[in-house]
Scaffold this motif. Structure first.
Motif, PDB file in Angstrom:
ATOM      1  N   ARG A  35       9.876  17.412 -22.464  1.00  0.00           N
ATOM      2  CA  ARG A  35      10.219  17.658 -21.019  1.00  0.00           C
ATOM      3  C   ARG A  35      10.210  16.261 -20.356  1.00  0.00           C
ATOM      4  O   ARG A  35       9.357  15.493 -20.824  1.00  0.00           O
ATOM      5  CB  ARG A  35       9.244  18.431 -20.234  1.00  0.00           C
ATOM      6  CG  ARG A  35       9.541  18.751 -18.962  1.00  0.00           C
ATOM      7  CD  ARG A  35       8.328  19.531 -18.424  1.00  0.00           C
ATOM      8  NE  ARG A  35       8.374  20.714 -19.169  1.00  0.00           N
ATOM      9  CZ  ARG A  35       7.380  21.870 -19.214  1.00  0.00           C
ATOM     10  NH1 ARG A  35       6.538  21.557 -18.059  1.00  0.00           N
ATOM     11  NH2 ARG A  35       7.400  22.927 -19.736  1.00  0.00           N
TER      12      ARG A  35
ATOM     13  N   GLU B  88       3.752  29.863 -25.716  1.00  0.00           N
ATOM     14  CA  GLU B  88       3.691  28.443 -25.563  1.00  0.00           C
ATOM     15  C   GLU B  88       3.122  27.801 -26.464  1.00  0.00           C
ATOM     16  O   GLU B  88       3.052  26.538 -26.653  1.00  0.00           O
ATOM     17  CB  GLU B  88       3.002  28.273 -24.210  1.00  0.00           C
ATOM     18  CG  GLU B  88       3.336  27.036 -23.506  1.00  0.00           C
ATOM     19  CD  GLU B  88       2.843  26.734 -21.878  1.00  0.00           C
ATOM     20  OE1 GLU B  88       1.746  27.162 -21.749  1.00  0.00           O
ATOM     21  OE2 GLU B  88       3.573  26.175 -21.020  1.00  0.00           O
TER      22      GLU B  88
ATOM     23  N   SER C 282      11.403  28.578 -13.837  1.00  0.00           N
ATOM     24  CA  SER C 282      10.872  27.444 -13.325  1.00  0.00           C
ATOM     25  C   SER C 282      10.137  26.683 -14.410  1.00  0.00           C
ATOM     26  O   SER C 282       9.893  27.135 -15.757  1.00  0.00           O
ATOM     27  CB  SER C 282       9.899  27.774 -12.181  1.00  0.00           C
ATOM     28  OG  SER C 282       8.781  28.423 -12.649  1.00  0.00           O
ATOM     29  N   GLY C 283       9.560  25.505 -14.153  1.00  0.00           N
ATOM     30  CA  GLY C 283       8.975  24.675 -15.022  1.00  0.00           C
ATOM     31  C   GLY C 283       7.902  25.449 -15.896  1.00  0.00           C
ATOM     32  O   GLY C 283       7.510  25.132 -17.057  1.00  0.00           O
ATOM     33  N   SER C 284       6.835  25.872 -15.217  1.00  0.00           N
ATOM     34  CA  SER C 284       5.652  26.835 -15.808  1.00  0.00           C
ATOM     35  C   SER C 284       6.114  27.995 -16.826  1.00  0.00           C
ATOM     36  O   SER C 284       5.256  28.404 -17.345  1.00  0.00           O
ATOM     37  CB  SER C 284       4.561  27.141 -14.670  1.00  0.00           C
ATOM     38  OG  SER C 284       5.130  27.875 -13.702  1.00  0.00           O
TER      39      SER C 284
ATOM     40  N   SER D 166       9.413  27.991 -18.377  1.00  0.00           N
ATOM     41  CA  SER D 166      10.525  27.937 -19.101  1.00  0.00           C
ATOM     42  C   SER D 166      10.316  28.433 -20.499  1.00  0.00           C
ATOM     43  O   SER D 166      11.285  29.132 -21.083  1.00  0.00           O
ATOM     44  CB  SER D 166      10.709  26.480 -19.211  1.00  0.00           C
ATOM     45  OG  SER D 166       9.814  25.840 -19.714  1.00  0.00           O
ATOM     46  N   GLN D 167       9.218  28.118 -21.136  1.00  0.00           N
ATOM     47  CA  GLN D 167       9.124  28.433 -22.455  1.00  0.00           C
ATOM     48  C   GLN D 167       9.018  30.061 -22.697  1.00  0.00           C
ATOM     49  O   GLN D 167       9.741  30.479 -23.982  1.00  0.00           O
ATOM     50  CB  GLN D 167       7.666  27.937 -23.206  1.00  0.00           C
ATOM     51  CG  GLN D 167       7.488  28.357 -24.735  1.00  0.00           C
ATOM     52  CD  GLN D 167       8.391  27.641 -25.390  1.00  0.00           C
ATOM     53  OE1 GLN D 167       9.144  26.859 -25.210  1.00  0.00           O
ATOM     54  NE2 GLN D 167       8.554  28.176 -26.815  1.00  0.00           N
TER      55      GLN D 167
ATOM     56  N   TRP E  40      16.885  25.285 -14.312  1.00  0.00           N
ATOM     57  CA  TRP E  40      16.062  25.400 -15.275  1.00  0.00           C
ATOM     58  C   TRP E  40      14.883  24.418 -15.108  1.00  0.00           C
ATOM     59  O   TRP E  40      15.141  23.200 -14.520  1.00  0.00           O
ATOM     60  CB  TRP E  40      16.545  25.405 -16.615  1.00  0.00           C
ATOM     61  CG  TRP E  40      17.215  26.548 -17.134  1.00  0.00           C
ATOM     62  CD1 TRP E  40      18.556  26.959 -16.843  1.00  0.00           C
ATOM     63  CD2 TRP E  40      16.850  27.749 -18.095  1.00  0.00           C
ATOM     64  NE1 TRP E  40      18.956  27.933 -17.674  1.00  0.00           N
ATOM     65  CE2 TRP E  40      17.881  28.608 -18.174  1.00  0.00           C
ATOM     66  CE3 TRP E  40      15.466  27.838 -18.414  1.00  0.00           C
ATOM     67  CZ2 TRP E  40      17.608  29.703 -18.680  1.00  0.00           C
ATOM     68  CZ3 TRP E  40      15.427  29.044 -19.054  1.00  0.00           C
ATOM     69  CH2 TRP E  40      16.115  29.842 -19.378  1.00  0.00           C
ATOM     70  N   GLU E  41      13.709  24.825 -15.421  1.00  0.00           N
ATOM     71  CA  GLU E  41      12.357  23.955 -15.311  1.00  0.00           C
ATOM     72  C   GLU E  41      12.339  23.311 -13.990  1.00  0.00           C
ATOM     73  O   GLU E  41      11.803  22.047 -14.047  1.00  0.00           O
ATOM     74  CB  GLU E  41      12.350  22.941 -16.451  1.00  0.00           C
ATOM     75  CG  GLU E  41      12.437  23.483 -17.712  1.00  0.00           C
ATOM     76  CD  GLU E  41      12.486  22.583 -18.870  1.00  0.00           C
ATOM     77  OE1 GLU E  41      12.217  21.470 -18.678  1.00  0.00           O
ATOM     78  OE2 GLU E  41      12.306  23.036 -20.075  1.00  0.00           O
TER      79      GLU E  41
END
Length: 420
Positions: free
Chosen positions: A100, A161, A237-239, A241-242, A300-301
């Motif tokens: 990231r 994650e 979102s970033g939190s 994404s995985q 994304w993210e």
């Protein structure tokens, strides 16, 4: 087709053996190739011959590719295997996890990662041992592993994650075999049945007309079953994404499963804006499908605006995809900084439009989770079920309870914490 480089012929060519190893890599990548096709490919190359790499490419393509979704995988493996001077660098770059905040010099093409995994799988497996190398003598230790969990059992409970690259690839293969069954819904339309509770007056009168107007038998109807739509709203979102990337693999398998029971699977992603990716999930190749979905979803993210995105869905898409008693899966952690009152209104409207609204939240993986965030407190009263969505085991539990109207998951416990 991938860009072709000049084909260099080695001093001691072993073309048949190389074609065999090439077919083995294709089979590991998912193409249905058996020994018969390998023999046909060797004979085809021998008969057709080739003076350019393009001719060699299309000869093997005709022997090994039978479905449109296999073209991208074949093209990438051909480019990496057949004498690309930088093929090892390409494979290692495709296998490295994304960092990231660091932009890659070259974006991975469709099916390139699967091609790299197929070529690197077992790279050292066939290396012969030197004849003069002797194994060192040591003490033999026997371990009783009867009470240990298998590798797949450990992977089922592992957080997405926390997975390594190899574990993520194995998890995706396990999720591809997982189904999401749903029970049919009785519709207003009826179908003929000897034990139906409704009388089919039209068929009964037609039968009596053939018998001079006398009614001898009464035709009956039973409700005709139909299957609901599945609507998925996935936070990218970033939190999230995985989790989102792996769950989208699962949704692709559900969307393309034959006889799964769903009338249609509609998928939307949201971060700072809403994106409809339904048509991309219809592609049978998972790599090409998610690559196209990622290209269309530009957020994304990024940040999260759950209320605004739900408002866009309720305004633009609710009547189109929710008219047949759809089941809605909302996949988000609920961490939103917008107005909680507006978020609550949009959640209420979504809940009223759905047959069932199920919220999957990866934060439930923590034992001490409490609904302290304003967004979670605004969303929780308007869902039918609140469940975890951080592992394979949590998705397996979802598959077992998705058709149970009495399932509430952790909602009752968390609502008690809010009211206390």
């Amino acid at each position: 087709m991938a860009e072709q480089l000049p084909l260099e012929i080695p001093d001691e060519p072993k073309l048949a053996q190389n074609i065999t190893h090439f077919a083995r890599a294709l089979r590991k990548a998912g193409l249905p190739i058996g020994p018969g096709r390998v023999i046909d490919a060797v004979h085809a190359v021998e008969v057709a011959g080739f003076t350019e790499k393009r001719d060699f490419y299309w000869t093997l393509h005709a022997c090994f590719v039978t479905r449109p979704e296999h073209r991208a995988v074949f093209s990438q493996i051909f480019r990496l295997y057949w004498r690309d001077p930088r093929y090892l660098e390409h494979m290692m770059a495709a296998m490295l996890p994304a960092v990231r905040g660091v932009q890659e010099e070259r974006n991975a093409q469709s099916a390139e990662k699967r091609a790299a995994e197929a070529l690197l799988d077992g790279a050292n497996r066939d290396v012969p041992q030197a004849p003069d190398q002797e194994e060192e003598e040591g003490t033999e230790i026997k371990v009783n592993a009867s009470l240990t969990m298998s590798r797949e059992e450990k992977l089922r409970s592992l957080d997405f994650e926390q997975m390594s690259t190899a574990e993520v690839a194995q998890a995706k293969r396990m999720l591809a075999r997982l189904s999401l069954p749903v029970k049919p819904i009785p519709s207003r339309r009826g179908q003929a049945s000897l034990r139906g509770h409704r009388i089919d007056w039209r068929r009964t009168l037609r039968s009596s007309m053939r018998q001079g107007g006398e009614i001898h038998d009464i035709a009956r109807l039973t409700p005709k079953p139909r299957w609901p739509n599945l609507v998925v709203l996935c936070d990218i979102s970033g939190s999230m994404s995985q989790y989102s990337r792996i769950i989208l693999h699962f949704l692709h398998a559900v969307s393309n499963a034959k006889g799964a029971g769903w009338a249609k699977v509609h998928a939307f992603t949201f971060g700072t804006r809403l994106t409809n990716i339904t048509r991309h999930l219809d592609h049978r190749d998972v790599d090409a499908s998610l690559s196209a979905a990622g290209a269309e979803a530009q957020d994304w993210e990024g940040g999260t605006r759950i209320g605004e995105c739900l408002h866009a869905f309720n305004r633009d898409w609710s009547r189109r995809v929710m008219g047949q008693g759809a089941v809605v899966l909302l996949i988000t952690d609920g961490l939103d900084r917008d107005d909680p009152d507006a978020l609550g209104r949009e959640m209420e409207r979504l809940h009223l439009s759905a047959r069932r609204l199920i919220w999957l939240n990866p934060l439930l993986r923590w034992d001490g989770f409490a609904p302290k965030a304003r967004g979670i407190m605004a969303m929780l009263p308007h869902v039918d079920s609140f469940r975890a969505g951080h592992s394979i085991a949590s998705l397996e539990e979802l598959a077992q309870v998705i058709s149970r109207p009495d399932d509430v998951g952790e909602k009752a416990r968390l609502m008690a914490l809010i009211s206390s």
